[in-house]
Design a protein around this motif. Structure first.
Motif, PDB file in Angstrom:
ATOM      1  N   UNK A  39       0.592  -0.855  -0.004  1.00  0.00           N
ATOM      2  CA  UNK A  39       0.034  -0.259  -0.237  1.00  0.00           C
ATOM      3  C   UNK A  39       0.999   0.973   0.026  1.00  0.00           C
ATOM      4  N   UNK A  40       1.548   1.183   0.584  1.00  0.00           N
ATOM      5  CA  UNK A  40       3.029   2.505   0.894  1.00  0.00           C
ATOM      6  C   UNK A  40       2.140   3.454   1.192  1.00  0.00           C
ATOM      7  N   UNK A  41       2.123   4.734   0.750  1.00  0.00           N
ATOM      8  CA  UNK A  41       2.099   5.927   0.779  1.00  0.00           C
ATOM      9  C   UNK A  41       0.275   5.714   1.162  1.00  0.00           C
ATOM     10  N   UNK A  42      -0.191   4.642   0.193  1.00  0.00           N
ATOM     11  CA  UNK A  42      -2.047   5.129  -0.501  1.00  0.00           C
ATOM     12  C   UNK A  42      -2.541   4.614   0.681  1.00  0.00           C
ATOM     13  N   UNK A  43      -2.133   4.290   2.190  1.00  0.00           N
ATOM     14  CA  UNK A  43      -3.058   4.569   2.996  1.00  0.00           C
ATOM     15  C   UNK A  43      -1.774   4.021   3.725  1.00  0.00           C
TER      16      UNK A  43
END
Length: 1002
Positions: free
Chosen positions: A867-871
């Motif tokens: 997810x990284x910075x998406x969540x």
């Protein structure tokens, strides 16, 4: 006068004496003849009784064999041989010539039947290569003799079609129609070397679990017959022993019961026995009676060869010794006494033989492996063999005359009498004629599982029920061990494999930085072998779910040609690896069938991958869609080495490979064809193949065609005001497929084969969305998208990446490109249309807050990296930690593992549902078990770790969190009484798609 008087007195005395002597002689002779006739008639009746009882015993043996078939799913040759051998018929019930089984074979099944028998090696290592149907010729139906015991001496009977000769055919058809035993008219056996008259006794075998209450049902369920052959002279000697040499016995068959004329012209001789001594012309005594046996009527005539010597001796003694009345009386008394003694001795001998015959029959029943219990119409036990005593722990004397419900636990015992009463009144069967698993209760009160098969027989107008029971406790234990093993495989292998595969995928995607070429190659090898291991585990679990009936199907009527084209595109990469081409050589544009699309594609993938593996480089794998009658046939043909004939019979078995060396060279678990066969049959079809050595193989499967199509099922094409989508794809075949799919989904489509052409279209037209291939001939897709985003005025068209490269949706790249979704080739068309719908109609997304309940720290790290910075990922290792997080914070999605150190993850669902704004739940677990209905309603999606890719998990969570305010609005509507669907982002079509895609994940 005195002399005259003396003379007269003497004459009178002489005449009186002579008259008295003649009268006495006549009287004594009449008495002797009457006694002799009575003795003869009694002996005759006993002979007939002997024959009747012995014939009943023979029928009982066949009944036991019929029950053996009813209690087994399939009886092979070795099982048949062992069963008959245990009966020891030659010693216990002499008279059997042969016991056999004849199978019903339709004309269309003849070739398969001949191949199966010739390859049958259950009993003989070399099989039966010379087996053939006799007489030759095509007939609509055959009743072919397949098993014979003893086999030696009866070879001539193997393969004989019992329907090809009138006597055998008539009896077989009567047995098939009525379900009762049927005897043939007199005939000559195929294996007979002389001219001795014989007959067959036939009992029908019906398909297990099929209804047989009516004649039509019996005709439909008919599988074959078991039969016994008897030569009449051998039968008579087996019954009467040495007395057969002294009998003057004639047996004639006068026809069917109720229709026999009984005249001399109608009779067919069955048996003629006469003593070796020459007969006296005209027998003094004879007895004639009719015997009904298995639907036929026999006329028995027993004659005395000559008048008994006692009668002649009495007359001589009385006439010669009229003056010796006392001697005559003594002689008469001695004669009477001797006659009575002989009658009693004969009666005792006959009674002994009857008891011995009964003992033989009892010995046969007591030596069977299955418990055999007979009851009357009221449920009272009439017989109880030794196997039943061992199974239930009761002695025979303790159960005879008692109700059979004493052998059943509650509630079956309480309902049994009511079932019998209802059956007597209505005739509706529930378990009669069927085999099923039930619980039995032993004498000590303990219960055990058993298989029970119940058959109904009517003897002398009395209805009886025969039950065959077998203890299956050990089998149940083995099934439990198997289930525990499957559970272990599911949890202990899937969880680490998910972590391994996810980590390798992230490394390949560049999360750990740019890798050197050798390291990247090693990562690729590890990923490929990890996928192979996952596929093997999934195949094994698929086989288990198919066998247990837990595999779900989503049936829908749809065209087959688009699915076949989709399968060709999906497997194109695998074909390229093996340097072969996939070609669709025959099409049917309007062909439709009721199928599960995912299972259909799974079957095609198995067949296409097999064909590609075994095709020589440079050759083509040819796929055809044909019509065969009312079915649609899909054929996959290759030009490889073909399939060895010795492997044909096992090709659809589990773990079957024609050659171990081939397995290593070509790969594969040997499960694909077995799974394909099960899936095709569940969809109502059939699968098969044809092959010639060196000429390749042609696999096919057929599905029932659905001809009619209601207007509501027609897929609408794009209208004039439909949203316009730009497809940027350099592969013409893939571009055409995408255009076809999108037009059917209601979009206008333009095709751009290069980045330059895409810029030209974007500059001249307005587009609602765009699909982008990352590998374009003049520029990479990422460079094109970056330049469009950086241009003056920006670029606001939603983009769905459709690429054959690896998933590069890392945090950096995803944030830079801001794509709606990233789809790998082969394209999932349902996911593509859902992504476009979301891109066109959904507002912008925001960073989501996710609670991940998982005790495996490595897996939490991998999911967070995806997810990284998406969540924002919040970790909870235990249920108690998760409850604290839910009580203090608000989350958009909960990712839940069912296996937690402090309990089952299912315990968290009521807590989540009790929140003011309950977030959707995605079950992400190693468990592959079916979820309860109430749990299904509480979760948005249920994913299996080893079956779920990185991008799939990412997609599901993004769908549930985009946009966040829409989810809030939906939950508010739910609080007002509106029920939330399992996946809400894309409406009804997305829900159906996810349900279908998650069938394997649940």
């Amino acid at each position: 006068m005195a002399w005259f008087s003396m003379q007269r007195s003497a004459v009178l005395s002489l005449f009186a004496g002579l008259a008295l002597t003649a009268w006495a002689a006549q009287w004594a002779t009449g008495i002797a003849e009457s006694e002799a006739r009575q003795e003869f008639e009694q002996a005759s009746a006993i002979r007939v009784l002997q024959l009747d009882k012995r014939l009943d015993a023979y029928e009982g043996v066949l009944r036991g064999l019929q029950g053996f078939f009813a209690g087994s799913a399939e009886v092979d040759r070795s099982e048949f041989h062992r069963y008959v051998a245990r009966l020891e018929l030659t010693e216990r019930l002499p008279g059997f010539q042969v016991v056999g089984f004849a199978r019903r074979v339709a004309l269309a099944e003849r070739a398969a039947f001949l191949a199966a028998v010739r390859a049958d090696r259950h009993l003989v290592a070399e099989g039966y290569p010379a087996f053939a149907l006799r007489p030759p010729g095509a007939r609509p139906e055959y009743l072919a003799i397949e098993y014979t015991e003893p086999a030696q001496g009866n070879e001539a009977a193997m393969g004989l079609d019992m329907l090809s000769e009138s006597a055998r055919r008539g009896a077989a058809e009567r047995a098939r129609a009525t379900g009762a035993a049927a005897a043939t008219a007199p005939l000559i056996l195929a294996q007979e070397t002389g001219r001795q008259a014989s007959f067959l006794l036939i009992l029908p075998i019906y398909r297990n679990a099929a209804p047989i209450a009516t004649m039509d049902e019996r005709q439909e369920a008919f599988l074959g017959v078991v039969y016994a052959a008897f030569r009449m002279e051998d039968l008579a000697r087996g019954i009467f022993g040495d007395d057969a040499q002294r009998l003057d016995l004639a047996v004639d068959d006068v026809g069917l019961v109720g229709t026999a004329a009984g005249g001399v012209a109608d009779a067919q001789p069955l048996l003629r026995l006469s003593p070796s001594a020459s007969k006296v012309e005209g027998a003094p005594y004879s007895s004639e009676m009719l015997l009904n046996f298995a639907g036929r009527q026999w006329r028995l005539r027993i004659a005395a060869n000559a008048a008994p010597a006692a009668v002649q001796r009495t007359a001589t003694v009385v006439l010669a010794g009229g003056a010796l009345v006392s001697i005559l009386l003594f002689a008469l008394l001695q004669t009477f006494a001797g006659s009575r003694a002989r009658a009693l001795e004969l009666a005792d001998a006959m009674t002994h033989e009857l008891r011995e015959s009964e003992a033989h029959t009892r010995a046969v029943l007591d030596n069977t492996l299955d418990a055999i219990i007979t009851i009357d119409e009221r449920g009272l036990i009439e017989s109880f063999n030794l196997a039943a005593e061992k199974l239930f722990g009761y002695a025979t004397k303790d159960v005879l005359g008692h109700n059979v419900k004493m052998l059943m636990p509650a509630p079956y015992a309480n309902a049994h009498d009511g079932y019998l009463r209802a059956y007597r009144q209505s005739g509706v069967r529930k378990i009669i004629g069927l085999g099923r698993e039930v619980l039995g209760q032993s004498a000590d009160g303990s219960c055990f599982p058993m298989e029970l098969a119940v058959t109904e027989v009517v003897v002398n107008d009395r209805r009886r029920f025969i039950g065959l029971a077998r203890d299956i406790t050990e089998r149940k234990k083995m099934e439990q061990l198997k289930n525990e093993f499957v559970s272990t495989v599911s949890h202990e292998l899937r969880t680490p494999l998910t972590s391994i595969r996810g980590s390798l995928g992230l490394l390949e995607g560049g999360v750990g930085g740019q890798l050197p070429a050798p390291a990247k190659a090693l990562i690729g090898i590890a990923a490929n072998n990890c996928d192979r291991l996952v596929d093997l585990i999934n195949d094994i679990l698929d086989i288990e779910r198919i066998a247990s009936g837990r595999m779900s199907f989503q049936f829908a009527t749809q065209p087959l040609l688009p699915l076949i084209e989709q399968a060709l595109v999906a497997n194109q990469g695998f074909a390229v690896q093996h340097e072969v081409r996939l070609e669709l050589v025959a099409r049917l544009a309007e062909a439709r069938a009721r199928i599960d699309a995912d299972r259909f594609l799974q079957v095609l993938a198995n067949l296409l991958s097999n064909a590609a593996k075994f095709s020589p480089p440079g050759k083509a794998v040819e796929v055809s869609l044909l019509r065969r009658g009312d079915c649609l046939r899909i054929e996959v043909a290759d030009h490889g080495p073909g399939i060895p004939e010795a492997f044909w019979a096992r090709i659809f078995e589990k773990f079957s490979q024609a050659d171990g060396s081939t397995t290593r060279a070509k790969g594969g678990s040997g499960l694909g064809l077995s799974i394909s066969k099960a899936l095709v049959e569940r969809m109502g079809g059939a699968i098969g193949f044809s092959s010639e050595p060196g000429q390749g193989a042609r696999f096919w499967f057929e599905l029932p065609e659905v001809m009619a199509e209601s207007p509501s099922m027609i897929v609408p094409l794009a209208s004039a005001d439909a949203p316009r989508v730009l497809v940027c794809e350099d592969d013409a075949a893939v571009a055409q497929l995408l255009a076809t799919v999108l037009k059917r989904a209601g979009y206008e489509v333009d095709l751009a084969a290069s980045a330059a052409q895409a810029r030209e279209y974007l500059g001249s037209r307005q587009y609602a969305a765009m699909t982008l291939d990352m590998a374009l001939p003049d520029e990479t897709g990422s460079d094109l998208l970056s330049s469009l985003r950086a241009a003056k005025g920006g670029f606001v068209v939603p983009v769905v990446v459709v690429s054959g490269s690896h998933d590069l949706a890392t945090p950096a790249l995803g944030g830079a490109l801001a794509v709606v979704d990233w789809l790998d080739k082969p394209v999932d068309v349902q996911r593509l249309t859902a992504a476009l719908k979301r891109a066109i109609h959904a507002p912008a997304s925001r960073c989501a807050r996710i609670l991940h309940v998982e005790d495996d720290a490595d897996l939490v790290h991998i999911v967070a990296a995806q997810f990284g910075s998406l969540a924002e990922i919040n970790e909870a290792r235990t249920l108690s930690t998760a409850k604290d997080e839910l009580a203090t914070r608000t989350f958009d999605v909960v990712i839940l593992d069912l296996g937690s150190p402090d309990g089952s993850g299912l315990e968290l669902l009521p807590v989540i549902q009790g929140l003011e704004h309950p977030p959707p739940v995605v079950v992400f677990s190693a468990s592959d078990t079916a979820t309860r209905v109430d749990v299904q309603q509480a979760v948005a999606a249920s994913l299996v770790k080893s079956r779920t890719s990185n991008e799939r998990l990412l997609q599901i969570v993004r769908e549930l969190t985009q946009p966040a305010h829409a989810a809030r609005a939906e939950e508010s509507a739910a609080a007002a009484g509106v029920r939330r669907r399992p996946v809400t982002v894309d409406g009804e079509e997305q829900e159906k798609h996810d349900n279908k895609e998650n069938d394997d994940e649940r």
